[in-house]
Write an enzyme that holds these catalytic residues in place. Structure first.
Site, short mmCIF file in Angstrom:
data_model
loop_
_atom_site.label_atom_id
_atom_site.label_comp_id
_atom_site.label_asym_id
_atom_site.label_seq_id
_atom_site.Cartn_x
_atom_site.Cartn_y
_atom_site.Cartn_z
NE ARG A 77 -3.52 2.37 2.24
CZ ARG A 77 -3.62 4.01 3.42
NH1 ARG A 77 -2.94 3.40 4.54
NH2 ARG A 77 -3.90 4.77 3.41
CG HIS A 121 -1.11 9.00 3.38
ND1 HIS A 121 -1.16 7.93 4.04
CD2 HIS A 121 -0.94 9.35 4.11
CE1 HIS A 121 -1.25 7.55 4.72
NE2 HIS A 121 -0.85 8.58 5.12
CD GLU A 166 -5.41 8.54 9.56
OE1 GLU A 166 -4.90 9.44 9.83
OE2 GLU A 166 -4.87 7.29 9.47
CG ASN A 292 -5.79 3.76 8.08
OD1 ASN A 292 -5.37 2.86 8.08
ND2 ASN A 292 -5.36 5.40 7.88
CE1 TYR A 294 -0.48 3.25 13.91
CE2 TYR A 294 -3.15 4.31 12.61
CZ TYR A 294 -1.14 3.75 12.60
OH TYR A 294 -0.42 3.85 10.99
CD GLU A 354 -2.27 4.67 7.71
OE1 GLU A 354 -2.13 4.42 8.89
OE2 GLU A 354 -2.13 4.47 6.71
O1 IFM Z 1 2.00 8.36 9.74
C1 IFM Z 1 1.21 7.93 9.85
C2 IFM Z 1 0.53 7.74 8.66
O2 IFM Z 1 0.63 8.82 7.70
C3 IFM Z 1 -1.39 8.27 8.57
N1 IFM Z 1 -2.43 6.95 9.70
C4 IFM Z 1 -0.52 7.03 10.93
C5 IFM Z 1 0.81 7.06 10.84
C6 IFM Z 1 0.91 6.61 11.86
O3 IFM Z 1 0.98 8.06 12.94
#
Ligand code: IFM
Length: 449
Positions: A77, A121, A166, A292, A294, A354
């Site tokens: 990706r 992006h 995002e 994504n 986190y 992600e």
């Molecule tokens: O590095 C970023 C990415 O560009 C977008 N998602 C979160 C990642 C970590 O912060």
């Protein structure tokens, strides 16, 4: 030892983005992006770092694709730098920019990998920002022109497309909090940007369908797992606002053709202007939803925090601590999130576009990076993904963020997310211990129990 097997045709990948790795910021006819403009101003980024050189991927692309091939994954990706294609945001496409992505896609295919291409992006042409960027409705049509150029050039070879990465970040960190390029703090503009991002997504999907291209198309949203901190009415209402602002604002229009009414009412005059027919355009059928993920948090009512009046308390799995970004590690949040989204939106095909962590990685004198905490992180999050699949989630893919250490936006090069260590002075790449660990997971198509 048994293996927790993932589905037979599961897509394993790694992810990067153009501005974070390419460098060559003004080469071969590339125009200035919002991130070039922003990072060239003092004090925006830790150490005044910029993406001018980054990982120099623009000049080292075949070597980097080889690293991905050796990892054994089946997909890569990446994103396209929009100002490499349209330096002024409109007009004639820059042939040298197109040629670079042409070579990249061919290299990726030659390595036996499925290309997964993100159109946006974050690196918007600065020329468009000067006319209002995403808060100007004109940017919608500029994006669609750009998407059309890319579909025509690469639509015969790219397997998976994403319109935006995002949109929450683009709208709220760029135009609301002003933390990211172009550094504007105006929530009315931020909510208008949300609508234009979603509208441009829908229009680009329409163009993609008209062209009858062979690949799949979707959009990638960033989602944390949220829980209400207590069952007090104020906390529950704050939790609902947090969910609506992060999740329903972006996903409801895709699957239900509307923005969440309760949030729109709360926003009052800050709510975006929507023209007749817009919501039908946004609700184009998509092939997958990218997520994504986190972090996770408990949401509390906080009168003074922001106009949505909620605050968040990190959820952390006991003993797992934080990443070096300061984000709490709570793998079960991923399982809960995937199940929750699946139930709310009728089990759509999902891709984890992600997931990963920054850790304080050190290169030893022996030239190794023993990133055991990243391995533990990935082991736990992949186990959560596995459990979600067992619970019926239609999960098609997992992309680890990121292939290699890179430019982490306002944190510059202070954060290392990669499976591959990058020495920025020499541009030497060193696969970390986690690279070999992930290779084994991919080879087994699953996790060792
Ligand atoms: O590095 C970023 C990415 O560009 C977008 N998602 C979160 C990642 C970590 O912060």
């Amino acid at each position: 030892m048994g293996i927790k097997q993932f589905p037979k045709d599961f897509i394993w990948g790694v992810a990067t983005s153009a501005y974070q790795i390419e460098g060559a910021w003004n080469e071969d006819g590339k125009g200035e992006s919002t991130w070039d403009h922003f990072t060239h101003q003092p004090h925006r980024i830790i150490n005044n770092d910029t993406g001018d050189v980054a990982c120099d991927h623009y000049h080292r692309m075949p070597e980097d694709v080889q690293l991905i091939k050796n990892l054994g994954v089946n997909s890569y990706r990446f994103s396209v730098a929009w100002p490499r294609i349209l330096p002024d945001g409109k007009g004639k496409a820059n042939d040298k920019g197109l040629d670079f992505y042409d070579r990249l896609v061919d290299e990726v295919l030659k390595a036996g990998l499925q290309p997964n291409l993100t159109l946006n992006h974050w690196d918007l042409p600065q020329a468009l920002e000067e006319k209002g960027g995403w808060s100007n409705r004109d940017t919608v049509d500029r994006f669609v022109e750009y998407a059309d150029i890319m579909f025509k050039r690469l639509g015969d070879r790219v397997d998976i497309w994403a319109t935006h990465n995002e949109p929450w970040v683009i709208a709220f960190l760029n135009y609301g909090q002003g933390m990211f390029a172009p550094g504007i703090s105006d929530y009315s503009r931020a909510y208008q940007a949300v609508h234009h991002l979603m509208l441009s997504h829908g229009k680009a999907v329409q163009v993609f369908r008209q062209g009858a291209y062979r690949g799949q198309i979707g959009i990638v949203v960033n989602l944390s797992w949220f829980e209400p901190a207590t069952d007090h009415e104020q906390d529950l209402a704050a939790y609902r606002r947090a969910i609506m602002n992060q999740e329903s604002l972006f996903i409801d229009p895709l699957y239900k053709g509307c923005y969440p009414a309760e949030l729109i009412e709360w926003l009052g005059p800050m709510a975006p202007r929507v023209e007749p027919g817009d919501m039908e355009i946004i609700q184009q059928p998509i092939d997958y939803l990218g997520i994504n993920h986190y972090s996770s948090a408990r949401i509390v009512y906080q009168h003074h925090s922001n106009f949505l009046k909620f605050g968040s308390l990190d959820l952390i799995e006991p003993g797992m601590g934080h990443t070096s970004m300061g984000w709490g590690i709570y793998p079960d949040g991923l399982r809960k999130l995937l199940i929750d989204i699946s139930k709310k939106y009728n089990y759509p095909p999902l891709m984890i576009a992600e997931n990963g962590c920054a850790m304080p990685d050190q290169l030893t004198a022996a030239g190794k990076v023993n990133d055991n905490r990243r391995i533990s992180y990935l082991q736990h999050y992949l186990n959560a993904a596995y459990q979600a699949i067992q619970a019926g989630v239609n999960l098609k893919a997992y992309y680890q963020w990121s292939l290699m250490d890179n430019f982490e936006w306002s944190s510059g090069y202070s954060q290392r997310f990669g499976l591959v260590y990058v020495d920025y002075a020499t541009q030497k790449r060193t696969p970390k211990k986690s690279y070999n660990w992930y290779r084994k997971v991919v080879k087994n198509n699953g996790l060792e129990e």
